[in-house]
Design an enzyme around this catalytic site. Structure first.
Site, short mmCIF file in Angstrom:
data_model
loop_
_atom_site.label_atom_id
_atom_site.label_comp_id
_atom_site.label_asym_id
_atom_site.label_seq_id
_atom_site.Cartn_x
_atom_site.Cartn_y
_atom_site.Cartn_z
N TYR A 33 47.82 6.17 66.05
CA TYR A 33 48.20 5.03 67.04
C TYR A 33 48.54 3.69 66.77
O TYR A 33 49.77 3.02 66.69
CB TYR A 33 47.60 5.35 68.33
CG TYR A 33 48.30 4.46 69.39
CD1 TYR A 33 49.44 5.04 69.95
CD2 TYR A 33 47.89 3.33 70.07
CE1 TYR A 33 50.00 4.23 71.17
CE2 TYR A 33 48.19 2.44 70.88
CZ TYR A 33 49.40 3.13 71.70
OH TYR A 33 50.03 2.48 72.47
N SER A 44 51.64 -2.64 71.54
CA SER A 44 50.21 -2.40 72.14
C SER A 44 49.43 -3.34 71.51
O SER A 44 49.71 -3.80 70.17
CB SER A 44 49.95 -1.02 71.82
OG SER A 44 48.14 -0.89 71.99
#
Length: 269
Positions: free
Chosen positions: A156, A143
């Site tokens: 995350y 990501s």
């Protein structure tokens, strides 16, 4: 260099998600033979329907990737179906959007298990065979938040930073073996993976979102071109590079949106 995906044996985790389904379609259209992993009964049923309707050369495998026996069984099923595998794509992941003081401690554990440990263990499961044959590719889907620590995504971001570091170290370790490593970092994607608050932030132009089909095709291009890294979406791809050199610039930019971001993150239930 260019890698033809025709007849390549590809094991894809997270295949039932928004990106995963599109990625399965892209890979199948190039003639790949697929092992599609889903965790739940519903995801397996959905994947079986996809395989049947799209006439894919694929097997659907149910596996909880946090379980060692399930990981071994998934690789064994792929070997049973196709005699082995050539490419592993670690796509499965989990996300929780809220400020860290409100995060469920169990979610921290799960984020690290699914986003970090499971991909690493899957690589460990398949790597000896790839090294024996002197060919293959590991693809880890991370990501943008694996390069930019973003408020509201602390757990995350931490997990994706770890996946990026693992990918980089592994790539250097495998140099000259014939086994390559590709790390792909999308920005936010318009799927159910992101909670409603994140979609609302995108509607308010607080972040950009890409369509899953575009992300899937970009991942496939990165594999075919045997790229080491691919950062998707502008300007986030640029910010990821800047953050590595001048993080204070990114601090100042994010400080301006922090009050609005906090309202969204703290309203998440």
């Amino acid at each position: 260099m260019s890698l033809s995906l025709r007849a390549q044996r590809i094991l894809l985790t997270g295949a039932a998600g928004g990106i995963g389904r599109e990625l399965a379609r892209e890979l199948a259209s190039r003639g790949a033979r697929l092992g599609l992993l889903g965790r739940t009964d519903a995801s397996v049923a959905s994947l079986e329907h996809l395989v049947a309707t799209q006439r894919m050369d694929a097997v659907v495998i149910q596996a909880d990737l946090t379980d060692a026996a399930a990981r071994r069984a998934a690789v064994a099923r792929m070997t049973q179906a196709y005699g082995g595998l050539d490419v592993l794509i670690n796509l499965a992941g989990v996300l929780d959007f809220r400020f860290f003081d409100e995060v469920d401690p169990a979610m921290i554990t799960r984020a690290l298990q699914v986003n970090v440990e499971a991909p690493m263990q899957m690589v460990r499961e398949v790597l000896p065979d790839l090294l024996d044959r002197g060919t293959g590719r590991i693809v880890n889907v991370g990501s943008t938040f694996g390069s930019i620590g973003y408020a509201g995504f602390a757990a995350y971001s931490a997990s994706k930073f770890a996946l990026r570091g693992f990918s980089q170290a592994l790539r250097r370790e495998l140099d000259g073996t014939g086994v390559g490593v590709t790390y792909v970092a999308p920005r936010a994607v318009r799927t159910a993976f992101n909670p409603p608050a994140v979609h609302l932030m995108a509607e308010k132009k607080m972040m950009h979102m890409d369509e899953p089909a575009w992300v899937a095709s970009s991942i496939v291009r990165a594999i075919e071109r045997e790229r080491s890294e691919a950062y998707l979406g502008f300007p986030e791809s640029l910010f990821a590079r800047i953050n590595g050199v001048l993080p204070s610039m990114v601090d100042n930019a994010l400080r301006k949106v922090l009050p609005d971001l906090a309202r969204h993150a703290r309203s998440t239930v």
